[in-house]
Design a protein around this motif. Sequence first.
Motif, PDB file in Angstrom:
ATOM      1  N   UNK A   1     117.850 164.103  82.255  1.00 31.87           N
ATOM      2  CA  UNK A   1     118.290 165.389  82.786  1.00 31.87           C
ATOM      3  C   UNK A   1     118.595 165.245  84.265  1.00 31.87           C
ATOM      4  N   UNK A   2     119.517 166.064  84.736  1.00 26.57           N
ATOM      5  CA  UNK A   2     119.916 166.029  86.138  1.00 26.57           C
ATOM      6  C   UNK A   2     120.068 167.454  86.653  1.00 26.57           C
ATOM      7  N   UNK A   3     119.552 167.720  87.856  1.00 24.50           N
ATOM      8  CA  UNK A   3     119.697 169.037  88.464  1.00 24.50           C
ATOM      9  C   UNK A   3     121.118 169.185  88.993  1.00 24.50           C
ATOM     10  N   UNK A   4     121.825 170.200  88.514  1.00 24.23           N
ATOM     11  CA  UNK A   4     123.211 170.423  88.912  1.00 24.23           C
ATOM     12  C   UNK A   4     123.375 171.858  89.411  1.00 24.23           C
ATOM     13  N   UNK A   5     124.213 172.067  90.437  1.00 24.68           N
ATOM     14  CA  UNK A   5     124.438 173.431  90.948  1.00 24.68           C
ATOM     15  C   UNK A   5     125.183 174.279  89.921  1.00 24.68           C
ATOM     16  N   UNK A   6     124.754 175.525  89.790  1.00 22.93           N
ATOM     17  CA  UNK A   6     125.384 176.423  88.810  1.00 22.93           C
ATOM     18  C   UNK A   6     125.751 177.754  89.452  1.00 22.93           C
ATOM     19  N   UNK A   7     125.901 177.760  90.781  1.00 20.81           N
ATOM     20  CA  UNK A   7     126.266 178.993  91.466  1.00 20.81           C
ATOM     21  C   UNK A   7     127.660 179.459  91.094  1.00 20.81           C
ATOM     22  N   UNK A   8     127.891 180.762  91.151  1.00 17.86           N
ATOM     23  CA  UNK A   8     129.193 181.343  90.832  1.00 17.86           C
ATOM     24  C   UNK A   8     130.250 180.774  91.768  1.00 17.86           C
ATOM     25  N   UNK A   9     131.259 180.103  91.173  1.00 21.14           N
ATOM     26  CA  UNK A   9     132.333 179.466  91.928  1.00 21.14           C
ATOM     27  C   UNK A   9     131.790 178.482  92.970  1.00 21.14           C
ATOM     28  N   UNK A  10     130.661 177.871  92.644  1.00 16.88           N
ATOM     29  CA  UNK A  10     130.080 176.875  93.526  1.00 16.88           C
ATOM     30  C   UNK A  10     129.426 177.436  94.772  1.00 16.88           C
ATOM     31  N   UNK A  11     129.164 178.744  94.783  1.00 19.15           N
ATOM     32  CA  UNK A  11     128.620 179.374  95.976  1.00 19.15           C
ATOM     33  C   UNK A  11     127.099 179.476  95.912  1.00 19.15           C
ATOM     34  N   UNK A  12     126.522 179.686  97.080  1.00 19.85           N
ATOM     35  CA  UNK A  12     125.086 179.907  97.155  1.00 19.85           C
ATOM     36  C   UNK A  12     124.784 181.357  96.794  1.00 19.85           C
ATOM     37  N   UNK A  13     123.511 181.635  96.580  1.00 24.93           N
ATOM     38  CA  UNK A  13     123.083 182.987  96.252  1.00 24.93           C
ATOM     39  C   UNK A  13     121.985 183.408  97.218  1.00 24.93           C
ATOM     40  N   UNK A  14     121.555 184.641  97.120  1.00 30.79           N
ATOM     41  CA  UNK A  14     120.468 185.123  97.965  1.00 30.79           C
ATOM     42  C   UNK A  14     119.419 185.802  97.095  1.00 30.79           C
ATOM     43  N   UNK A  15     118.198 185.809  97.574  1.00 31.50           N
ATOM     44  CA  UNK A  15     117.130 186.556  96.923  1.00 31.50           C
ATOM     45  C   UNK A  15     116.257 187.163  98.003  1.00 31.50           C
ATOM     46  N   UNK A  16     115.639 188.280  97.677  1.00 30.34           N
ATOM     47  CA  UNK A  16     114.764 188.929  98.647  1.00 30.34           C
ATOM     48  C   UNK A  16     113.611 188.004  99.010  1.00 30.34           C
ATOM     49  N   UNK A  17     113.308 187.928 100.271  1.00 29.28           N
ATOM     50  CA  UNK A  17     112.192 187.109 100.728  1.00 29.28           C
ATOM     51  C   UNK A  17     110.881 187.811 100.391  1.00 29.28           C
ATOM     52  N   UNK A  18     109.915 187.065  99.895  1.00 25.87           N
ATOM     53  CA  UNK A  18     108.617 187.649  99.591  1.00 25.87           C
ATOM     54  C   UNK A  18     107.596 187.181 100.618  1.00 25.87           C
ATOM     55  N   UNK A  19     106.345 187.533 100.390  1.00 28.31           N
ATOM     56  CA  UNK A  19     105.301 187.216 101.368  1.00 28.31           C
ATOM     57  C   UNK A  19     105.119 185.715 101.538  1.00 28.31           C
ATOM     58  N   UNK A  20     105.382 184.928 100.489  1.00 29.67           N
ATOM     59  CA  UNK A  20     105.262 183.475 100.615  1.00 29.67           C
ATOM     60  C   UNK A  20     106.332 182.935 101.560  1.00 29.67           C
ATOM     61  N   UNK A  21     107.548 183.493 101.491  1.00 31.63           N
ATOM     62  CA  UNK A  21     108.611 183.092 102.415  1.00 31.63           C
ATOM     63  C   UNK A  21     108.234 183.448 103.854  1.00 31.63           C
ATOM     64  N   UNK A  22     107.679 184.648 104.034  1.00 32.19           N
ATOM     65  CA  UNK A  22     107.305 185.105 105.373  1.00 32.19           C
ATOM     66  C   UNK A  22     106.229 184.196 105.969  1.00 32.19           C
ATOM     67  N   UNK A  23     105.219 183.838 105.166  1.00 38.57           N
ATOM     68  CA  UNK A  23     104.152 182.972 105.662  1.00 38.57           C
ATOM     69  C   UNK A  23     104.673 181.568 105.974  1.00 38.57           C
ATOM     70  N   UNK A  24     105.576 181.051 105.136  1.00 39.14           N
ATOM     71  CA  UNK A  24     106.142 179.723 105.388  1.00 39.14           C
ATOM     72  C   UNK A  24     106.989 179.728 106.660  1.00 39.14           C
ATOM     73  N   UNK A  25     107.762 180.809 106.857  1.00 36.42           N
ATOM     74  CA  UNK A  25     108.598 180.912 108.059  1.00 36.42           C
ATOM     75  C   UNK A  25     107.735 181.011 109.314  1.00 36.42           C
TER      76      UNK A  25
END
Length: 244
Positions: free
Chosen positions: A65-89
């Motif tokens: 198996x290989x990890x391959x990008x599957x974004x719409x038209x090869x684009x990145x996406x966004x997701x709401x940052x949660x408390x784990x993101x805030x603590x890591x930042x």
Amino acid sequence: MTEQVVIVSPSGVARLQREAERIAAIKARGAVPRQCGDAIPEAPARGAFQVFEPMRLCPVGADDYEAQPVGYRGRSAIRNADVFDVMAAAAARKKKPAPFTLGQIAMGRHYRDLVERHATAGVRCSSVEALRTGGSGQGGEFIDAVLRDRDEIDLLRRRIGTGSAIEVRRVRPSKRGSRVSITNRRLVDMVCIEDRSLREVLEAHGWSVYGETVKAVRAALASVLDRMAGPVRTGRIHTLHKGA
């Protein structure tokens, strides 16, 4: 004709200009990065978000198996940052290591998703068994999924246990103050489900926020998340988030 009143301060700076700058700053916070394309609308009320590249494990050859990008038209996406993101930042800004491992964060988010999905299933747990035998086959599959989620939530909560992350020593209330013990279950629920920071957890239980208490509650949460994962963690999520 629309009239507009402009109040000028003694220094000659118009408040209207400052208001325009404030609105521009709000709009800038909601701007979507170029690599995400124009399909995602700008939304200042969205809050903090994180850009990631959607990835998926795709078969390569007979048994690889290989990890391959599957974004719409090869684009990145966004997701709401949660408390784990805030603590890591926050840790990154101080040039310190991330407070939790990727496995611990994945477990916390998995637990959150399970609880939220089960809570919005629209079926009372007390009547699930009665509904399981009725309706169409599709309805039965839905009930089966609800039951699987409930069973997994019960398993994870048994692994969390009934212990305490931080306990109040047995001293007189006058000496103890307003502090109360923080149970492991409450700690996990406040951080993973309610998106509360470790500081907020401590303050809600009457504890002073300083290096030792933060360190203790962080270590307790990391230990519980590891215990929730168990010896072998089974997941049903097959999409990877690169950079998440």
